[in-house]
Design an enzyme around this catalytic site. Structure first.
Site, PDB file in Angstrom:
ATOM      1  N   GLN A 128       0.828  -1.200   0.000  1.00  0.00           N
ATOM      2  CA  GLN A 128       0.000   0.000   0.000  1.00  0.00           C
ATOM      3  C   GLN A 128       0.865   1.253   0.000  1.00  0.00           C
ATOM      4  O   GLN A 128       1.650   1.491   0.913  1.00  0.00           O
ATOM      5  CB  GLN A 128      -0.919   0.012   1.221  1.00  0.00           C
ATOM      6  CG  GLN A 128      -1.901   1.176   1.222  1.00  0.00           C
ATOM      7  CD  GLN A 128      -2.862   1.095   2.377  1.00  0.00           C
ATOM      8  OE1 GLN A 128      -2.453   1.193   3.522  1.00  0.00           O
ATOM      9  NE2 GLN A 128      -4.143   0.910   2.093  1.00  0.00           N
ATOM     10  N   GLY A 129       0.712   2.047  -1.070  1.00  0.00           N
ATOM     11  CA  GLY A 129       1.368   3.333  -1.152  1.00  0.00           C
ATOM     12  C   GLY A 129       0.404   4.450  -0.816  1.00  0.00           C
ATOM     13  O   GLY A 129      -0.767   4.210  -0.497  1.00  0.00           O
ATOM     14  N   GLY A 138      11.276   4.594   4.702  1.00  0.00           N
ATOM     15  CA  GLY A 138       9.969   4.013   4.431  1.00  0.00           C
ATOM     16  C   GLY A 138      10.051   2.537   4.103  1.00  0.00           C
ATOM     17  O   GLY A 138      10.992   2.073   3.445  1.00  0.00           O
ATOM     18  N   ASP A 149       8.409   0.840   2.034  1.00  0.00           N
ATOM     19  CA  ASP A 149       8.363   0.563   0.600  1.00  0.00           C
ATOM     20  C   ASP A 149       9.746   0.603  -0.030  1.00  0.00           C
ATOM     21  O   ASP A 149      10.061  -0.178  -0.939  1.00  0.00           O
ATOM     22  CB  ASP A 149       7.420   1.549  -0.103  1.00  0.00           C
ATOM     23  CG  ASP A 149       7.783   3.009   0.153  1.00  0.00           C
ATOM     24  OD1 ASP A 149       8.394   3.311   1.210  1.00  0.00           O
ATOM     25  OD2 ASP A 149       7.423   3.860  -0.683  1.00  0.00           O
ATOM     26  N   ARG A 150      10.601   1.488   0.478  1.00  0.00           N
ATOM     27  CA  ARG A 150      11.952   1.605  -0.086  1.00  0.00           C
ATOM     28  C   ARG A 150      12.792   0.371   0.239  1.00  0.00           C
ATOM     29  O   ARG A 150      13.551  -0.114  -0.611  1.00  0.00           O
ATOM     30  CB  ARG A 150      12.622   2.874   0.451  1.00  0.00           C
ATOM     31  CG  ARG A 150      11.862   4.147   0.098  1.00  0.00           C
ATOM     32  CD  ARG A 150      12.389   5.352   0.855  1.00  0.00           C
ATOM     33  NE  ARG A 150      13.701   5.761   0.367  1.00  0.00           N
ATOM     34  CZ  ARG A 150      14.447   6.694   0.972  1.00  0.00           C
ATOM     35  NH1 ARG A 150      14.006   7.266   2.096  1.00  0.00           N
ATOM     36  NH2 ARG A 150      15.617   7.028   0.470  1.00  0.00           N
ATOM     37  N   THR A 190       3.656   8.596  -5.747  1.00  0.00           N
ATOM     38  CA  THR A 190       3.290   9.888  -5.177  1.00  0.00           C
ATOM     39  C   THR A 190       4.528  10.775  -5.072  1.00  0.00           C
ATOM     40  O   THR A 190       4.497  11.971  -5.393  1.00  0.00           O
ATOM     41  CB  THR A 190       2.668   9.697  -3.788  1.00  0.00           C
ATOM     42  OG1 THR A 190       1.568   8.793  -3.905  1.00  0.00           O
ATOM     43  CG2 THR A 190       2.191  11.017  -3.220  1.00  0.00           C
TER      44      THR A 190
END
Length: 262
Positions: free
Chosen positions: A7-8, A107, A109-110, A132
């Site tokens: 989820q971004g 983060g 996600d990174r 984003t």
């Protein structure tokens, strides 16, 4: 089978892996207020189109940069899969060295992207994630996360231009035929598209110059498909980078015992 949720801030990806391959994946707009039951209704309908159902899923791994959504995603796994999910940043061991001054601020996600990249690519890497925000992250030759760059994403730039300039319209993101526009809309499209390409090219060149070494550049993210063939600075376009990273995390944390095989 394993349900992977990434989820971004703008979009969320749900994917199903059976232990050998990805069976299906779906993308939705991120809505932090969506409940577990609403996720279940949406997801069950899409799964049915692939002849899948919740009863086949017995594992779940989640990565989210939207903290207020994690409660509902956890409940989705508990209520409908009847399993406790692995959540990046909470109960999942990543197995990656983070060489930044404040590792806790990086983060999830990174880091997931870094793990996904390490599975297929060797040597020092630059990961360009266009979402984003546009992020360029550096992975060392030994697989460690060494920091990166965060810039406004292309959609943020478009919205900011429209919001701040009263006479500039809201435009669609597309590759213009020419760099020099002959009207307002084509000029804006060129500035957004080629300006973003120039940002990516410029930052890649600066990172390589600063590190003084050859690096492989991998692009991923929701809008990267528009840019990867517009510049020779990007070596590979890999849309599955993040979900592959989540699969790596799942397998690491289950010590090679994979319920998705069942």
């Amino acid at each position: 089978m394993l349900l992977v949720i990434e989820q971004g801030n703008t979009n969320s990806v749900f994917a199903v892996h059976d232990g050998e391959r990805w069976l299906a994946q779906w993308r939705s707009a991120t809505e932090s207020s969506r409940t577990a039951d609403e996720y279940a209704v949406w997801l069950s309908q899409l799964m049915a189109m692939h002849k899948l159902e919740f009863g086949l899923l017995n594992a779940c791994v989640i990565s989210s940069v939207v903290p207020q959504s994690i409660f509902n995603l956890r409940n989705l796994s508990r209520r409908y899969l009847h399993v406790e999910p692995l959540i990046v940043g909470e109960n999942a061991e990543l197995g990656i060295e983070v060489r930044t001054s404040k590792p806790s601020q990086v983060g999830s996600d990174r880091l997931v992207n870094a793990l996904g990249a390490r599975e297929l690519y060797s040597g020092p890497l630059i990961i360009v994630d266009s979402g984003t925000a546009t992020k360029l992250d550096v992975i060392g030759s030994d697989g460690g996360f060494e920091g990166g760059v965060i810039a406004p994403g292309v959609h943020l730039s478009m919205e900011a231009l429209h919001a701040a300039a009263a006479k500039l319209p809201r435009i669609a993101l597309q590759k213009p035929l020419r760099v020099v526009g002959d009207d307002t809309i084509s000029a804006m499209q060129s500035g957004i598209f080629w300006g973003h390409v120039a940002l990516i090219e410029g930052m890649i060149a600066r990172i390589k110059a600063e590190r003084n070494e050859a690096m492989t550049v991998i692009a991923t993210g929701g809008v990267a498909a528009l840019f990867h063939d517009a510049t020779p600075a990007i070596d590979h376009f890999d849309p599955d980078l993040t979900i592959r990273g989540l699969l790596v995390i799942y397998r690491r944390n289950t010590r090679d015992h994979h319920p998705e095989h069942r």
